[in-house]
Design a protein around this motif. Structure first.
Motif, PDB file in Angstrom:
ATOM      1  N   GLY A 219     -51.279  60.974  91.117  1.00 50.50           N
ATOM      2  CA  GLY A 219     -50.166  61.314  91.998  1.00 50.50           C
ATOM      3  C   GLY A 219     -48.871  60.659  91.568  1.00 50.50           C
ATOM      4  O   GLY A 219     -47.795  61.270  91.618  1.00 50.50           O
TER       5      GLY A 219
ATOM      6  N   PHE B 186     -47.596  62.480  88.447  1.00 52.13           N
ATOM      7  CA  PHE B 186     -47.010  63.766  88.816  1.00 52.13           C
ATOM      8  C   PHE B 186     -45.635  63.583  89.453  1.00 52.13           C
ATOM      9  O   PHE B 186     -44.706  64.359  89.199  1.00 52.13           O
ATOM     10  CB  PHE B 186     -47.926  64.516  89.792  1.00 52.13           C
ATOM     11  CG  PHE B 186     -49.276  64.866  89.245  1.00 52.13           C
ATOM     12  CD1 PHE B 186     -49.483  65.036  87.889  1.00 52.13           C
ATOM     13  CD2 PHE B 186     -50.361  65.029  90.100  1.00 52.13           C
ATOM     14  CE1 PHE B 186     -50.742  65.354  87.382  1.00 52.13           C
ATOM     15  CE2 PHE B 186     -51.618  65.354  89.608  1.00 52.13           C
ATOM     16  CZ  PHE B 186     -51.810  65.521  88.247  1.00 52.13           C
ATOM     17  N   ALA B 187     -45.499  62.563  90.297  1.00 56.02           N
ATOM     18  CA  ALA B 187     -44.230  62.332  90.992  1.00 56.02           C
ATOM     19  C   ALA B 187     -43.103  62.060  89.999  1.00 56.02           C
ATOM     20  O   ALA B 187     -41.999  62.601  90.126  1.00 56.02           O
ATOM     21  CB  ALA B 187     -44.369  61.169  91.977  1.00 56.02           C
TER      22      ALA B 187
ATOM     23  N   VAL C  38     -42.355  65.451  87.923  1.00 59.56           N
ATOM     24  CA  VAL C  38     -41.639  66.527  88.627  1.00 59.56           C
ATOM     25  C   VAL C  38     -40.247  66.077  89.055  1.00 59.56           C
ATOM     26  O   VAL C  38     -39.307  66.889  89.092  1.00 59.56           O
ATOM     27  CB  VAL C  38     -42.441  67.067  89.828  1.00 59.56           C
ATOM     28  CG1 VAL C  38     -43.775  67.621  89.379  1.00 59.56           C
ATOM     29  CG2 VAL C  38     -42.621  66.027  90.920  1.00 59.56           C
TER      30      VAL C  38
ATOM     31  N   CYS D  58     -41.343  67.735  96.218  1.00 64.95           N
ATOM     32  CA  CYS D  58     -42.628  67.698  96.936  1.00 64.95           C
ATOM     33  C   CYS D  58     -43.446  68.960  96.692  1.00 64.95           C
ATOM     34  O   CYS D  58     -44.672  68.893  96.532  1.00 64.95           O
ATOM     35  CB  CYS D  58     -42.384  67.494  98.426  1.00 64.95           C
ATOM     36  SG  CYS D  58     -41.788  65.833  98.830  1.00 64.95           S
TER      37      CYS D  58
ATOM     38  N   ARG E   8     -43.382  70.949  94.030  1.00 60.61           N
ATOM     39  CA  ARG E   8     -43.931  70.942  92.667  1.00 60.61           C
ATOM     40  C   ARG E   8     -45.029  69.889  92.539  1.00 60.61           C
ATOM     41  O   ARG E   8     -46.006  70.082  91.812  1.00 60.61           O
ATOM     42  CB  ARG E   8     -42.821  70.683  91.654  1.00 60.61           C
ATOM     43  CG  ARG E   8     -41.877  71.864  91.498  1.00 60.61           C
ATOM     44  CD  ARG E   8     -41.008  71.703  90.262  1.00 60.61           C
ATOM     45  NE  ARG E   8     -40.046  72.785  90.153  1.00 60.61           N
ATOM     46  CZ  ARG E   8     -39.169  72.910  89.154  1.00 60.61           C
ATOM     47  NH1 ARG E   8     -39.144  72.019  88.173  1.00 60.61           N
ATOM     48  NH2 ARG E   8     -38.334  73.926  89.130  1.00 60.61           N
ATOM     49  N   TRP E   9     -44.854  68.772  93.239  1.00 61.67           N
ATOM     50  CA  TRP E   9     -45.900  67.741  93.240  1.00 61.67           C
ATOM     51  C   TRP E   9     -47.172  68.312  93.860  1.00 61.67           C
ATOM     52  O   TRP E   9     -48.275  68.106  93.328  1.00 61.67           O
ATOM     53  CB  TRP E   9     -45.415  66.526  94.011  1.00 61.67           C
ATOM     54  CG  TRP E   9     -46.367  65.366  94.031  1.00 61.67           C
ATOM     55  CD1 TRP E   9     -46.476  64.360  93.115  1.00 61.67           C
ATOM     56  CD2 TRP E   9     -47.354  65.086  95.037  1.00 61.67           C
ATOM     57  NE1 TRP E   9     -47.459  63.481  93.480  1.00 61.67           N
ATOM     58  CE2 TRP E   9     -48.015  63.885  94.649  1.00 61.67           C
ATOM     59  CE3 TRP E   9     -47.733  65.718  96.222  1.00 61.67           C
ATOM     60  CZ2 TRP E   9     -49.041  63.327  95.407  1.00 61.67           C
ATOM     61  CZ3 TRP E   9     -48.755  65.160  96.977  1.00 61.67           C
ATOM     62  CH2 TRP E   9     -49.401  63.978  96.568  1.00 61.67           C
ATOM     63  N   ASN E  10     -47.040  69.030  94.974  1.00 59.86           N
ATOM     64  CA  ASN E  10     -48.206  69.643  95.615  1.00 59.86           C
ATOM     65  C   ASN E  10     -48.941  70.573  94.653  1.00 59.86           C
ATOM     66  O   ASN E  10     -50.176  70.593  94.617  1.00 59.86           O
ATOM     67  CB  ASN E  10     -47.778  70.438  96.855  1.00 59.86           C
ATOM     68  CG  ASN E  10     -47.413  69.553  98.023  1.00 59.86           C
ATOM     69  OD1 ASN E  10     -47.704  68.352  98.036  1.00 59.86           O
ATOM     70  ND2 ASN E  10     -46.759  70.119  99.022  1.00 59.86           N
TER      71      ASN E  10
ATOM     72  N   ARG F  58     -48.989  70.453  91.355  1.00 58.03           N
ATOM     73  CA  ARG F  58     -49.682  69.652  90.343  1.00 58.03           C
ATOM     74  C   ARG F  58     -50.984  69.083  90.919  1.00 58.03           C
ATOM     75  O   ARG F  58     -52.015  69.058  90.250  1.00 58.03           O
ATOM     76  CB  ARG F  58     -48.791  68.504  89.861  1.00 58.03           C
ATOM     77  CG  ARG F  58     -47.539  68.927  89.128  1.00 58.03           C
ATOM     78  CD  ARG F  58     -47.803  69.328  87.689  1.00 58.03           C
ATOM     79  NE  ARG F  58     -46.562  69.621  87.002  1.00 58.03           N
ATOM     80  CZ  ARG F  58     -45.880  68.758  86.274  1.00 58.03           C
ATOM     81  NH1 ARG F  58     -46.345  67.530  86.096  1.00 58.03           N
ATOM     82  NH2 ARG F  58     -44.753  69.107  85.692  1.00 58.03           N
TER      83      ARG F  58
ATOM     84  N   TYR G 153     -54.345  66.246  99.607  1.00 58.27           N
ATOM     85  CA  TYR G 153     -53.124  65.687  99.011  1.00 58.27           C
ATOM     86  C   TYR G 153     -53.012  64.189  99.263  1.00 58.27           C
ATOM     87  O   TYR G 153     -52.488  63.446  98.431  1.00 58.27           O
ATOM     88  CB  TYR G 153     -51.887  66.381  99.601  1.00 58.27           C
ATOM     89  CG  TYR G 153     -51.850  67.865  99.387  1.00 58.27           C
ATOM     90  CD1 TYR G 153     -51.439  68.405  98.171  1.00 58.27           C
ATOM     91  CD2 TYR G 153     -52.223  68.743 100.399  1.00 58.27           C
ATOM     92  CE1 TYR G 153     -51.401  69.782  97.965  1.00 58.27           C
ATOM     93  CE2 TYR G 153     -52.191  70.120 100.209  1.00 58.27           C
ATOM     94  CZ  TYR G 153     -51.778  70.629  98.990  1.00 58.27           C
ATOM     95  OH  TYR G 153     -51.751  71.982  98.802  1.00 58.27           O
TER      96      TYR G 153
ATOM     97  N   TYR H  53     -53.765  61.493  96.755  1.00 58.06           N
ATOM     98  CA  TYR H  53     -52.863  61.331  95.618  1.00 58.06           C
ATOM     99  C   TYR H  53     -51.571  60.611  96.008  1.00 58.06           C
ATOM    100  O   TYR H  53     -50.638  60.544  95.222  1.00 58.06           O
ATOM    101  CB  TYR H  53     -52.490  62.696  95.049  1.00 58.06           C
ATOM    102  CG  TYR H  53     -53.607  63.462  94.390  1.00 58.06           C
ATOM    103  CD1 TYR H  53     -53.683  63.570  93.006  1.00 58.06           C
ATOM    104  CD2 TYR H  53     -54.579  64.102  95.150  1.00 58.06           C
ATOM    105  CE1 TYR H  53     -54.703  64.297  92.389  1.00 58.06           C
ATOM    106  CE2 TYR H  53     -55.606  64.830  94.547  1.00 58.06           C
ATOM    107  CZ  TYR H  53     -55.657  64.923  93.168  1.00 58.06           C
ATOM    108  OH  TYR H  53     -56.670  65.637  92.566  1.00 58.06           O
TER     109      TYR H  53
ATOM    110  N   ILE I 227     -45.085  60.360  99.158  1.00 55.45           N
ATOM    111  CA  ILE I 227     -45.358  61.758  98.859  1.00 55.45           C
ATOM    112  C   ILE I 227     -46.862  61.955  98.989  1.00 55.45           C
ATOM    113  O   ILE I 227     -47.651  61.193  98.453  1.00 55.45           O
ATOM    114  CB  ILE I 227     -44.889  62.117  97.443  1.00 55.45           C
ATOM    115  CG1 ILE I 227     -43.390  61.893  97.309  1.00 55.45           C
ATOM    116  CG2 ILE I 227     -45.247  63.561  97.098  1.00 55.45           C
ATOM    117  CD1 ILE I 227     -42.849  62.127  95.912  1.00 55.45           C
TER     118      ILE I 227
END
Length: 255
Positions: free
Chosen positions: A54, A57-58, A61, A89, A91-93, A95, A112, A115, A163
């Motif tokens: 997570g 990814f944060a 993105v 958020c 785009r993070w979701n 991923r 979620y 992560y 997030i």
């Protein structure tokens, strides 16, 4: 405008004892006439078993989204209207969904929350600086040889914003500063996870550590080489002796 970058990241002492890796992630990208830097800190308890992913990814993105708005010269308005925050958020979701389905192909509901991660980010260009933060990471500025924290944490907050929680984009706070060339006094921006922050008893101690690092970086090429060579060990000692947590930090010097 030129930028000096120094970053460091170490596995926290408590995670070493658990034979686990770091839940932090730090990344930056030099862009046209600027730089974007990010630090994310995934939650470290066993329940948040994919928070290291997570955090990665944060950072990824955030850089993607912020760069796209810098290119379009529309970042300030998009932040004001929460467009950037929502896109980070969303785009993070996506991923997270892709990663979760790679582990559990038959999934009815992506978890979620497993992560969850904090995030700090900064965009520095010749025209403006933009700072974003969700959670307990820190952003410190050095201006006119003085230090200050911005977008500071709410000390009374019992649950750390991150997030991964529903509606988390609403808790991504920001600050946007246009550059007035007559008052361009910003020297350094420093982003770090709470593992570094919690390694010091007072803000004075924290700022002294930052200042010592900057001094060694700027003193000479030899001093800089020695700093870079030993910096990871310094962060590891901070974690082992005090915070016990993962530590990630990035310095951005502005010339």
């Amino acid at each position: 405008m030129e930028y000096k970058i120094l970053k460091g990241s170490v596995v926290g002492y408590k995670n070493i004892l658990k034979n686990k890796g770091s839940q932090d992630y730090v990344e930056y990208k030099k862009i046209n006439n600027g730089v974007i830097c990010t630090v994310a800190d995934g939650h470290s308890t066993d329940y948040f078993e994919y928070s290291d992913e997570g955090a990665k990814f944060a950072c990824e993105v955030a850089i993607e989204v912020l760069e796209s708005y810098v290119d379009e010269d529309g970042l300030e308005l998009a932040l004001k209207e929460s467009e950037v925050q929502q896109l980070i958020c969303n785009r993070w979701n996506k991923r997270v969904e892709d990663h979760y389905k790679s582990i559990y192909p038959i999934v009815f509901k992506t978890e979620y929350i497993k992560y969850s991660t904090t995030l700090t980010a900064v965009v520095i260009t010749e025209k403006f600086r933009a700072y974003l933060k969700i959670g307990d990471g820190s952003i410190v500025l050095k201006e006119n040889n003085n230090y200050k924290k911005i977008i500071d944490n709410n000390a009374s907050q019992k649950i750390i914003d991150s997030i991964g929680r529903e509606g988390s984009y609403k808790n991504i706070y920001y600050k946007f500063d246009e550059i007035n060339n007559d008052e361009n006094n910003l020297q350094w921006v420093i982003l770090f996870s709470d593992g570094y922050d919690n390694s010091f008893m007072t803000k004075t101690d924290l700022y002294e550590s930052i200042e010592n690092t900057i001094y060694k970086y700027d003193k000479s090429i030899f001093s800089r080489m020695m700093l870079i060579k030993g910096y990871k060990n310094y962060l590891s000692l901070l974690s082992e002796n005090i915070s016990k947590d993962d530590i990630s930090i990035i310095f951005i010097g502005i010339n």
